[in-house]
Design a protein around this motif. Structure first.
Motif, PDB file in Angstrom:
ATOM      1  N   MET A 147       0.843  -1.179   0.000  1.00 37.33           N
ATOM      2  CA  MET A 147       0.000   0.000   0.000  1.00 37.33           C
ATOM      3  C   MET A 147       0.886   1.239   0.000  1.00 37.33           C
ATOM      4  O   MET A 147       1.844   1.327   0.746  1.00 37.33           O
ATOM      5  N   THR A 148       0.566   2.172  -0.848  1.00 35.25           N
ATOM      6  CA  THR A 148       1.335   3.407  -0.935  1.00 35.25           C
ATOM      7  C   THR A 148       0.864   4.366   0.146  1.00 35.25           C
ATOM      8  O   THR A 148      -0.328   4.561   0.344  1.00 35.25           O
ATOM      9  N   THR A 149       1.816   4.958   0.821  1.00 35.11           N
ATOM     10  CA  THR A 149       1.499   5.968   1.833  1.00 35.11           C
ATOM     11  C   THR A 149       1.950   7.318   1.306  1.00 35.11           C
ATOM     12  O   THR A 149       2.765   7.392   0.375  1.00 35.11           O
ATOM     13  N   PRO A 150       1.445   8.408   1.878  1.00 33.44           N
ATOM     14  CA  PRO A 150       1.877   9.734   1.421  1.00 33.44           C
ATOM     15  C   PRO A 150       3.390   9.930   1.507  1.00 33.44           C
ATOM     16  O   PRO A 150       3.969  10.643   0.705  1.00 33.44           O
ATOM     17  N   GLN A 151       4.028   9.258   2.448  1.00 35.08           N
ATOM     18  CA  GLN A 151       5.465   9.420   2.617  1.00 35.08           C
ATOM     19  C   GLN A 151       6.273   8.768   1.496  1.00 35.08           C
ATOM     20  O   GLN A 151       7.338   9.262   1.130  1.00 35.08           O
ATOM     21  N   PHE A 181       4.978   7.933  -1.660  1.00 31.84           N
ATOM     22  CA  PHE A 181       4.346   8.133  -2.965  1.00 31.84           C
ATOM     23  C   PHE A 181       5.311   8.850  -3.905  1.00 31.84           C
ATOM     24  O   PHE A 181       5.869   9.890  -3.564  1.00 31.84           O
ATOM     25  N   ASP A 182       5.541   8.266  -5.078  1.00 31.47           N
ATOM     26  CA  ASP A 182       6.443   8.850  -6.079  1.00 31.47           C
ATOM     27  C   ASP A 182       5.594   9.551  -7.141  1.00 31.47           C
ATOM     28  O   ASP A 182       5.157   8.942  -8.108  1.00 31.47           O
ATOM     29  N   PHE A 183       5.413  10.854  -6.949  1.00 28.10           N
ATOM     30  CA  PHE A 183       4.569  11.621  -7.854  1.00 28.10           C
ATOM     31  C   PHE A 183       5.138  11.668  -9.263  1.00 28.10           C
ATOM     32  O   PHE A 183       4.403  11.581 -10.243  1.00 28.10           O
ATOM     33  N   ASP A 184       6.455  11.774  -9.399  1.00 28.07           N
ATOM     34  CA  ASP A 184       7.072  11.792 -10.730  1.00 28.07           C
ATOM     35  C   ASP A 184       6.798  10.490 -11.478  1.00 28.07           C
ATOM     36  O   ASP A 184       6.514  10.508 -12.669  1.00 28.07           O
ATOM     37  N   LYS A 185       6.877   9.360 -10.786  1.00 28.82           N
ATOM     38  CA  LYS A 185       6.577   8.068 -11.422  1.00 28.82           C
ATOM     39  C   LYS A 185       5.108   8.022 -11.834  1.00 28.82           C
ATOM     40  O   LYS A 185       4.763   7.547 -12.908  1.00 28.82           O
ATOM     41  N   TRP A 186       4.238   8.538 -10.968  1.00 33.87           N
ATOM     42  CA  TRP A 186       2.816   8.574 -11.283  1.00 33.87           C
ATOM     43  C   TRP A 186       2.587   9.395 -12.543  1.00 33.87           C
ATOM     44  O   TRP A 186       1.830   9.001 -13.429  1.00 33.87           O
ATOM     45  N   ALA A 240       0.858   8.611 -16.393  1.00 30.95           N
ATOM     46  CA  ALA A 240      -0.447   9.251 -16.582  1.00 30.95           C
ATOM     47  C   ALA A 240      -0.814   9.293 -18.063  1.00 30.95           C
ATOM     48  O   ALA A 240       0.046   9.456 -18.927  1.00 30.95           O
ATOM     49  N   GLU A 241      -2.085   9.123 -18.337  1.00 32.44           N
ATOM     50  CA  GLU A 241      -2.606   9.168 -19.707  1.00 32.44           C
ATOM     51  C   GLU A 241      -3.736  10.170 -19.779  1.00 32.44           C
ATOM     52  O   GLU A 241      -4.517  10.311 -18.842  1.00 32.44           O
ATOM     53  N   ARG A 242      -3.838  10.833 -20.897  1.00 27.77           N
ATOM     54  CA  ARG A 242      -4.956  11.740 -21.125  1.00 27.77           C
ATOM     55  C   ARG A 242      -6.135  10.940 -21.658  1.00 27.77           C
ATOM     56  O   ARG A 242      -5.962   9.904 -22.285  1.00 27.77           O
ATOM     57  N   PRO A 243      -7.340  11.467 -21.433  1.00 27.51           N
ATOM     58  CA  PRO A 243      -8.530  10.729 -21.882  1.00 27.51           C
ATOM     59  C   PRO A 243      -8.593  10.583 -23.398  1.00 27.51           C
ATOM     60  O   PRO A 243      -8.203  11.479 -24.134  1.00 27.51           O
TER      61      PRO A 243
END
Length: 171
Positions: A1-5, A7-12, A16-19
């Protein structure tokens, strides 16, 4: 489970994909008139006559077979377009890159860029509009608008349905 501490926002963001939206149009939409006529003949036909009977077209069985054959031709003429949206900045960039064109011409350029599958040229988009008609072309435009402006959602119709004991579902 990912926690806020952790969490890799750059990896996310990398993943990411646009609709994008899919929309199906039909090459043989003209068959609808024939299908409508056959459906009316079937509903008015005498079900008790056999396939070689005297009713119009050789009986209900033949009419149903003719209907199925045309419906298959209609179905087989389907083509699904995958359409992505643009941001307002992207649309402005396309317009700037195509100065001297009318708004309508720029619109064709924008749409050709937005159609991801099958890949099409601007000239093909113009031909497509004429070939499939305004109603079907409007469905492609709607898919483009949805990909550009709407919040992506998944239809609940295709999600697993919750159930409780006694509703016929398994427990």
């Amino acid at each position: 489970m990912t926690t806020p501490q952790d969490f890799d926002f750059d990896k996310w963001l990398e993943d990411a994909e646009r609709p994008e939206h899919g929309v199906t149009v039909y090459q043989k939409a003209g068959l609808i008139a024939e299908l409508d006529a056959l459906a009316e003949k079937i509903s008015n036909a005498d079900e008790s006559e056999d396939i070689d009977g005297p009713s119009v077209g050789g009986g209900v069985g033949k009419l149903r077979a003719d209907y199925a054959k045309l419906a298959k031709q209609f179905h087989d003429s389907a083509l699904t377009f995958r359409v992505a949206g643009h941001t307002e900045d992207e649309k402005r960039e396309i317009a700037q890159a195509n100065k001297g064109m009318t708004d309508l011409e720029v619109g064709f350029v924008v749409l050709a860029d937005a159609i991801k599958s099958p890949k099409v040229t601007v000239a093909q988009v113009k031909k497509l509009e004429k070939a499939i008609g305004e109603a079907q072309f409007a469905r492609i435009l709607k898919a483009y608008y949805q990909a550009s402006k709407d919040i992506p959602v998944v239809s609940a119709d295709f999600l697993p349905k919750p159930f409780t004991r006694g509703d016929g579902g398994e427990s």
